[in-house]
Motif scaffolding. Structure first.
Motif, PDB file in Angstrom:
ATOM      1  N   ARG A  62       0.834  -1.213   0.000  1.00 40.04           N
ATOM      2  CA  ARG A  62       0.000   0.000   0.000  1.00 40.04           C
ATOM      3  C   ARG A  62       0.867   1.261   0.000  1.00 40.04           C
ATOM      4  O   ARG A  62       0.546   2.248  -0.671  1.00 40.04           O
ATOM      5  N   LYS A  84      -8.166  -0.478 -10.504  1.00 42.53           N
ATOM      6  CA  LYS A  84      -9.127  -0.262  -9.416  1.00 42.53           C
ATOM      7  C   LYS A  84     -10.527  -0.518  -9.961  1.00 42.53           C
ATOM      8  O   LYS A  84     -11.157   0.406 -10.476  1.00 42.53           O
ATOM      9  N   THR A 123     -13.177  -1.004  -8.255  1.00 45.38           N
ATOM     10  CA  THR A 123     -14.058  -0.212  -7.392  1.00 45.38           C
ATOM     11  C   THR A 123     -13.173   0.795  -6.660  1.00 45.38           C
ATOM     12  O   THR A 123     -11.949   0.636  -6.631  1.00 45.38           O
ATOM     13  N   ARG A 161     -12.371   1.150  -3.651  1.00 40.72           N
ATOM     14  CA  ARG A 161     -11.564   0.608  -2.553  1.00 40.72           C
ATOM     15  C   ARG A 161     -10.797  -0.663  -2.903  1.00 40.72           C
ATOM     16  O   ARG A 161     -10.006  -1.137  -2.093  1.00 40.72           O
ATOM     17  N   LYS A 162     -11.011  -1.214  -4.067  1.00 45.49           N
ATOM     18  CA  LYS A 162     -10.402  -2.501  -4.438  1.00 45.49           C
ATOM     19  C   LYS A 162      -9.235  -2.281  -5.386  1.00 45.49           C
ATOM     20  O   LYS A 162      -9.351  -1.562  -6.375  1.00 45.49           O
TER      21      LYS A 162
END
Length: 72
Positions: free
Chosen positions: A22, A38, A40, A42-43
């Protein structure tokens, strides 16, 4: 066919903690639409071939840089 990995799956393959991965994303060393996508907000899904090139510092197929391994 391209292989996509979650942070947890990538972490297991390259022996790096999910938090470290991250941090690499946050610092911009791993680039969206190059090393990960990505689907979504958050994914994150990591492109294994691009992550592997980054790991070994191999240039992309259309790059003119020389090959080198990570210096440890």
């Amino acid at each position: 066919m391209e292989e996509y990995l979650t942070i947890t799956e990538l972490s297991g393959r390259i022996k790096m903690t999910p938090g470290s991965i991250r941090n690499l994303v946050w610092k911009g060393e791993l680039v969206e639409n190059v090393h990960y996508v990505k689907p979504t907000p958050r994914k994150l899904l990591f492109v294994w071939s691009a992550a592997e090139r980054w790991l070994y510092k191999k240039p992309a197929a259309n790059s003119v840089q020389g090959n080198s391994l990570i210096n440890i």
